[in-house]
Structures are given as structure tokens and as C-alpha cells.
Design a protein around this motif. Structure first.
Motif, PDB file in Angstrom:
ATOM      1  N   MET A 112       1.009  -1.168   0.088  1.00  0.00           N
ATOM      2  CA  MET A 112       0.061   0.033   0.124  1.00  0.00           C
ATOM      3  C   MET A 112       0.792   1.331   0.018  1.00  0.00           C
ATOM      4  N   LYS A 113       0.573   2.251  -0.843  1.00  0.00           N
ATOM      5  CA  LYS A 113       0.811   3.521  -0.793  1.00  0.00           C
ATOM      6  C   LYS A 113       0.228   4.593   0.468  1.00  0.00           C
ATOM      7  N   LEU A 114       1.150   5.408   0.798  1.00  0.00           N
ATOM      8  CA  LEU A 114       0.561   6.470   1.603  1.00  0.00           C
ATOM      9  C   LEU A 114       1.639   7.886   1.264  1.00  0.00           C
ATOM     10  N   GLU A 115       1.011   8.778   1.844  1.00  0.00           N
ATOM     11  CA  GLU A 115       2.059  10.215   2.005  1.00  0.00           C
ATOM     12  C   GLU A 115       2.441  10.138   3.453  1.00  0.00           C
ATOM     13  N   VAL A 116       3.533  10.575   3.547  1.00  0.00           N
ATOM     14  CA  VAL A 116       4.125  10.792   4.821  1.00  0.00           C
ATOM     15  C   VAL A 116       5.005  11.691   4.938  1.00  0.00           C
ATOM     16  N   VAL A 138       5.748  10.144  -1.151  1.00  0.00           N
ATOM     17  CA  VAL A 138       4.911   9.021  -1.018  1.00  0.00           C
ATOM     18  C   VAL A 138       5.892   7.931  -0.840  1.00  0.00           C
ATOM     19  N   ALA A 139       5.220   6.896   0.039  1.00  0.00           N
ATOM     20  CA  ALA A 139       5.979   5.971   0.853  1.00  0.00           C
ATOM     21  C   ALA A 139       5.180   4.645   0.376  1.00  0.00           C
ATOM     22  N   THR A 140       5.973   3.375   0.408  1.00  0.00           N
ATOM     23  CA  THR A 140       5.387   2.226   0.500  1.00  0.00           C
ATOM     24  C   THR A 140       5.589   1.429   1.577  1.00  0.00           C
ATOM     25  N   ILE A 141       4.401   0.590   1.953  1.00  0.00           N
ATOM     26  CA  ILE A 141       4.595  -0.356   3.101  1.00  0.00           C
ATOM     27  C   ILE A 141       5.239  -1.284   2.762  1.00  0.00           C
ATOM     28  N   ILE A 142       6.281  -1.490   3.435  1.00  0.00           N
ATOM     29  CA  ILE A 142       7.073  -2.986   2.996  1.00  0.00           C
ATOM     30  C   ILE A 142       6.478  -4.072   4.212  1.00  0.00           C
ATOM     31  N   THR A 143       6.536  -3.646   5.421  1.00  0.00           N
ATOM     32  CA  THR A 143       5.781  -4.702   6.089  1.00  0.00           C
ATOM     33  C   THR A 143       4.947  -3.941   7.453  1.00  0.00           C
ATOM     34  N   TYR A 186      10.357   5.219   0.862  1.00  0.00           N
ATOM     35  CA  TYR A 186      10.017   6.211  -0.111  1.00  0.00           C
ATOM     36  C   TYR A 186      10.208   5.813  -1.391  1.00  0.00           C
ATOM     37  N   CYS A 187       9.165   6.303  -2.190  1.00  0.00           N
ATOM     38  CA  CYS A 187       9.144   5.909  -3.530  1.00  0.00           C
ATOM     39  C   CYS A 187      10.277   6.344  -4.457  1.00  0.00           C
ATOM     40  N   GLY A 188      11.014   5.662  -5.174  1.00  0.00           N
ATOM     41  CA  GLY A 188      12.112   6.345  -5.762  1.00  0.00           C
ATOM     42  C   GLY A 188      13.408   5.451  -5.343  1.00  0.00           C
ATOM     43  N   LEU A 210       2.381   5.174  -9.219  1.00  0.00           N
ATOM     44  CA  LEU A 210       1.349   4.862  -8.428  1.00  0.00           C
ATOM     45  C   LEU A 210       0.136   4.269  -9.420  1.00  0.00           C
ATOM     46  N   THR A 211       0.461   4.222 -10.648  1.00  0.00           N
ATOM     47  CA  THR A 211      -0.698   3.656 -11.559  1.00  0.00           C
ATOM     48  C   THR A 211      -0.661   1.846 -11.073  1.00  0.00           C
ATOM     49  N   GLY A 212      -1.779   1.694 -10.808  1.00  0.00           N
ATOM     50  CA  GLY A 212      -2.349   0.184 -10.679  1.00  0.00           C
ATOM     51  C   GLY A 212      -1.864  -0.056  -9.087  1.00  0.00           C
ATOM     52  N   SER A 213      -1.437   0.944  -8.342  1.00  0.00           N
ATOM     53  CA  SER A 213      -1.097   0.474  -6.919  1.00  0.00           C
ATOM     54  C   SER A 213      -2.093   0.778  -5.778  1.00  0.00           C
TER      55      SER A 213
END
Length: 184
Positions: free
Chosen positions: A78-82, A93-98, A108-110, A162-165
Motif C-alpha cells: 500500500m502507498k501513503l503520503e508521509v 509517497v512511501a510504500t508499506i514494506i511490512t 520512500y518511492c524512488g 502509482l498506476t495500478g497500486s
């Protein structure tokens, strides 16, 4: 709404019958006596102890983080803004790893598959928002300094990323962030 931990009567812990038997946690959350047996095996009862000492158990509302960890439904990917760690007036934007209870391991995305900048975040006190929150609230969305030079067009990168996430749903993040002073 403030939660306050209250005890009706304070007592010197050295006079507590329970303390004479309590050693340490054995790793699975159970308390052991000095000889290794559990308090339950020794016939210890928290209800009896509270009554005997004239104290009250802390209300369940004091342990909101446990409820959040059980019912959070945050999922890896899942993605969220932090809030940006090095520039708290900006977000990224960051991705939840665990997930681990109320803690989220974020990247962080990137950063791609680079784990060196992963960081843990407590959902109870962190500044977390669903994707799109910055735009709706006129907040600055800016990548961390360490990856700014990696892409020439961050808007295009984010659109592709973010496309498809899946974004963390707003209902998981609404009301989660509470000031630390309310926990003290």
C-alpha cells in the motif's frame, strides 16, 4: 479526547507480594517468577492483586495501539503520503514494506529495491495520509534529498509508480494521528 491512566491508590512496589515473585518476561509476553514458573502456575490473579492493593486496571482506551495493530488492515504494497524526515514541511509517497503491530516499515518511492533508507513509522503518532492528501490540503509533495537527482520529472515518475497500486484507505488513517501529549 484525552486518555488518562489513573490508579486509585499508589503503593510502594517493594511491599508488593507480586514483585517478590516476578522475574522477567520470558519472550512470549508471560511473566516468570525467579524460579522460572509462570505467575498463573503460582496461582497469581491480576483481579485479586488489584483488589488486594486497592488499585484499578488501566482502561482499554489507554491501549489504543493494540486495537490499531489488530484491526489496522495495513498491507504491504500500500502507498501513503508521509512527512519527509529531513524536511518536515514537505511530504513524499512511501510504500508499506511490512507491518508489525502498530509499526509500519516504509520505503520512500524512488528508492526501488534499495532497503538502506527504509524506516519504521508508528501509525498512532506519525503524520500519515492517503495518496492525494497533499493535493487536497495544499501541502508540498517533494522527494527526499537523497533521491531528488534520480529522476528529471518527479510528477511523471509518481504517475507511473502509482498506476495500478493500492493506496492506504483514508479510513485507516483518519483519527489515527494523535498528539503525543495525549499519551502521557
Amino acid at each position: 479526547k484525552e486518555s488518562r491512566l489513573s490508579v486509585s491508590k499508589m503503593q510502594d512496589p517493594s511491599s508488593s507480594s507480586a514483585e517478590k515473585h516476578i522475574g522477567s518476561a520470558n519472550g512470549d509476553g508471560d511473566l516468570d517468577s525467579e524460579d522460572g514458573s509462570s505467575l498463573e502456575e503460582m496461582g497469581f490473579s491480576w483481579g485479586d492483586y488489584l483488589e488486594e492493593t486497592g488499585t484499578r486496571a488501566a482502561p482499554h482506551s489507554s491501549f489504543r495501539h493494540v486495537e490499531i495493530s489488530i484491526q489496522s488492515n495495513f498491507q504491504p504494497g500500500m502507498k501513503l503520503e508521509v512527512a519527509n524526515k529531513n524536511n518536515p514541511d514537505t511530504y513524499w509517497v512511501a510504500t508499506i514494506i511490512t507491518t508489525c503491530g502498530q509499526l509500519l516499515l516504509l520505503r520512500y518511492c524512488g528508492y526501488g529495491e534499495d532497503r538502506r533508507a527504509d524506516f519504521w513509522c508508528d501509525v498512532v503518532i506519525a503524520d500519515l495520509h492517503p495518496v492525494g492528501w497533499c493535493t487536497q490540503n495544499n501541502k508540498v509533495l517533494m522527494p527526499p534529498d537523497a533521491i531528488k537527482e534520480k529522476y528529471t520529472d518527479w510528477t511523471e515518475f509518481l504517475i507511473r509508480d502509482l498506476t495500478g497500486s493500492r493506496t492506504a484507505p483514508a479510513n485507516l488513517l483518519e483519527g489515527v494521528c494523535i498528539p503525543i501529549t495525549h499519551l502521557l
